[in-house]
Design an enzyme around this catalytic site. Sequence first.
Site, mmCIF file in Angstrom:
data_model
loop_
_atom_site.group_PDB
_atom_site.id
_atom_site.type_symbol
_atom_site.label_atom_id
_atom_site.label_comp_id
_atom_site.label_asym_id
_atom_site.label_seq_id
_atom_site.Cartn_x
_atom_site.Cartn_y
_atom_site.Cartn_z
ATOM 1 N N ASP A 50 3.974 0.645 12.014
ATOM 2 C CA ASP A 50 3.438 -0.107 11.600
ATOM 3 C C ASP A 50 3.248 -1.494 12.178
ATOM 4 O OD1 ASP A 50 2.195 1.658 9.734
ATOM 5 O OD2 ASP A 50 4.414 1.178 9.348
ATOM 6 N N LYS A 65 0.489 -1.228 0.683
ATOM 7 C CA LYS A 65 0.671 -0.162 0.323
ATOM 8 C C LYS A 65 1.003 1.675 0.122
ATOM 9 C CE LYS A 65 -1.416 1.415 4.321
ATOM 10 N NZ LYS A 65 -1.131 3.066 4.078
ATOM 11 N N ASN A 66 2.021 1.195 0.888
ATOM 12 C CA ASN A 66 2.760 2.210 0.723
ATOM 13 C C ASN A 66 3.793 2.476 -0.099
ATOM 14 O OD1 ASN A 66 0.867 2.583 3.524
ATOM 15 N ND2 ASN A 66 2.781 2.455 4.866
ATOM 16 N N ASP A 112 -4.884 12.800 12.988
ATOM 17 C CA ASP A 112 -5.618 12.075 13.623
ATOM 18 C C ASP A 112 -5.707 10.734 14.876
ATOM 19 O OD1 ASP A 112 -3.348 10.744 12.920
ATOM 20 O OD2 ASP A 112 -2.851 9.744 11.428
ATOM 21 N N ARG A 127 -4.548 10.671 4.676
ATOM 22 C CA ARG A 127 -3.762 11.918 4.526
ATOM 23 C C ARG A 127 -2.339 11.748 3.718
ATOM 24 N NH1 ARG A 127 -0.405 13.349 8.029
ATOM 25 N NH2 ARG A 127 -0.862 14.230 8.980
#
Length: 415
Positions: free
Chosen positions: A304, A22-23, A116, A92
């Site tokens: 993470d 994803k990142n 957040d 974001r």
Amino acid sequence: MEKFLVQGSGPLNGEIRIGGAKNSALKLMAASLLAEGSTSLNNVPEITDVAIMMELLEAMGVRVQRVGQRIEIDVPDEIEPVAPYSLVERMRASIVVLGPLLSRIGRAKVALPGGDDFGSRPIDMHLQGLEQLGAEFSYEHGDINGRADQLVGAEVFLEFPSVGATENLLMAAVLADGTTVIENAAREPEISDLANFLSKMGAVIEGIGTSRLTIEGVPALHPVSYEVIPDRIEAATYLAALGVCGGELRLIGARSDHMEMLLRKLEEMGMEWSEDEDGLTARVLERLQSVDVSTLPYPGLATDYKPFLVAALCVSQGAGMVTENIFAGRFRYIDELVRMGAEIRAEGRHAVVRGVKRLSGAPVRAHDIRAGAALVVAALAADGETVISDAHHVDRGYEDLAGKLSSVGAQVTRI
Ligand code: EPU
């Protein structure tokens, strides 16, 4: 309101294919704005954050189409350099369009992301770095208005190796006039993936994978076809699930060189693993041992991974001390784990987790992507049923978490 329904599960056995990161995918999509024409990205996971980035590119006048795991991005000559609050608020990471827009168009209007669930998340390093390259910013009605007639290379020293700031600067520097040096750059595998992608587009970057990136600006880049690296955080989630359930899992596509520190920790806890050209195979034959965990920028232990490690510590033998060094507020899911019978004392950046034999299924809530996935992991080690609400948070970063876990014997469904 979607929920996960999880039953305590026995040993896991089988194989899971790890999707694209994803990142990385999000940043490569933003970087495609740097070249007019058709970029093709392979191995792009079908997750909400990617869908939001597709919407954001479309809002700028870019044509984006998904074909299976591939997305085709057609960037026209003229684009509308605006990232509206309605999209930035939902993701974001949208802020990474700032660098490419300023370097290619010389203008950008991007909504300020705000805070957040991890607490306050400033973007001061992104802006200061871009200012050093010659960009000017003004703020109005919640938006950042950026201008730069022509960015000019400069030496930028980051106060902290921020992932997002490094990426924005890298994407700005590739089309700047002259040489940019980013000192104390973040070194995450996703940054190297972005740098490799940019290099394939014609950018000149030295020091990829190190904390000193030197970028020689070029007048233009060309679109390319590129394959996104596998998602190390997704792989970590399944390793943690294996940790609490026992068994043997083969993670197709996972790369040990992207997760060395995690694999060392898991080995210390009692997990065995091996690697071949297709991926990783990991085995857990008995209850894991507790260890201490401290998050750091790459190559340290990623923040993470922490929620999954905490979930595993909840049912490991002994006690472990967990320290969060990246995001001050990233401990909210602990109250949910305590509802499931976990013995955790948290204060500020620290938490002490005393392992219990089994957790106890309970209704809990997912507050963010990783916290939600960690609750699923914990629920696999709980007696009875756990209902995890706000499952949509998990969809932001996982393609079919329930399906993939079920395919290896876990009892997880979506309701
Ligand atoms: N920071 C500042 N000023 C800045 C930028 C960052 O003070 O200008 C601080 C942050 O507040 C934080 C620390 O620096 O305390 C690290 O932030 P960083 O910029 O490295 O993180 P990010 O780019 O916002 C990315 C990932 C996160 C991951 C972090 C750390 C994406 C889209 N997000 O965030 O991933 O946790 O790096 O590795 O790439 C996720 O996938 O769920 C996720 C949150």
